[in-house]
Write a protein that holds these residues in place. Structure first.
Motif: not given
Length: 231
Positions: A99-110
């Motif tokens: 889970v990428d919390f406070g994902s913004g651009s989504g870079v961490v989830a990606i």
């Protein structure tokens, strides 16, 4: 870092234009462009053009931008460092729900998805951030899930990894950390704006230098990003 005008595929054109319209409500005449991250060249994001028209903003627009900035239109230093860390240490996420919390651009989830996560979930209360995460995942040929809220029945928290990048600059968010540590199997934080002593229950495991994309010319203090993990 490379920057050029977007070549978004037809399937994502509507999403791209929705995001650009949302951005221009905050920053008139600003453009989204595809940008490869200098520290994570494996990932390309649709971000605000680095020459966005700051000088054209009136005071009302500046106040609006400061009150509710389009975080998702930037890749913050901590997000870039977290992405680099995951790609360099894929065993942290392989086969796991992340889970990428406070994902913004989504870079961490990606990055988590690229590193082999079974499920990568971008979690953000801002609908525009979730649109950005979805678009950016598609740009990288990656599938992620997006959520404004995460219900306990959707995932098994006790076996999941929580990633938090550049969230604790807002000190009001720090009290949530103890609950996260209790609920999740593992928690990793990347942050440049919080003192290590404020992250109780976590230990610093690495530290990298970085900057926001596009570069905002921030204080050098914010270029040193600590990576922290549950002790």
């Amino acid at each position: 870092m490379t920057s050029n005008h977007t070549s978004i595929s037809t399937d994502n054109e509507l999403l791209f234009h929705q995001l650009q319209s949302t951005l221009q409500l905050k920053v008139p005449n600003a453009q989204l462009v595809e940008q490869a991250l200098f520290q994570v060249p494996e990932i390309t994001l649709a971000l605000i053009e680095d020459c966005y028209p700051q000088a054209e903003l009136n005071q009302s627009q500046i106040d609006n931008l400061m009150d509710s900035p389009p975080y998702w239109a930037f890749c913050w230093a901590s997000g870039q460092v977290m992405a680099r860390f995951l790609l360099d240490n894929p065993s942290l996420v392989e086969g796991r729900t992340v889970v990428d919390f406070g994902s913004g651009s989504g870079v961490v989830a990606i990055a988590a998805a690229k590193a082999g996560a079974k499920r990568a979930i971008a979690l953000d209360i801002d609908p525009a951030a979730l649109m950005a995460s979805k678009l950016n995942a598609s740009l990288n040929g990656i599938t992620i899930e997006t959520r404004q809220r995460l219900h306990n029945k959707e995932i098994n928290l006790s076996s999941s990894l929580l990633l938090i990048a550049d969230v604790f600059y807002d000190r009001d968010n720090i009290p949530m950390l103890s609950g996260f540590i209790q609920d999740y199997a593992d928690v990793i934080v990347a942050d440049s704006r919080v003192k290590p002593s404020e992250l109780r229950g976590l230990s610093e495991i690495d530290r990298l230098s970085s900057s926001t994309v596009p570069d905002l010319g921030e204080s050098s203090d914010f270029n040193s990003v600590g990576i922290f993990r549950v002790t």
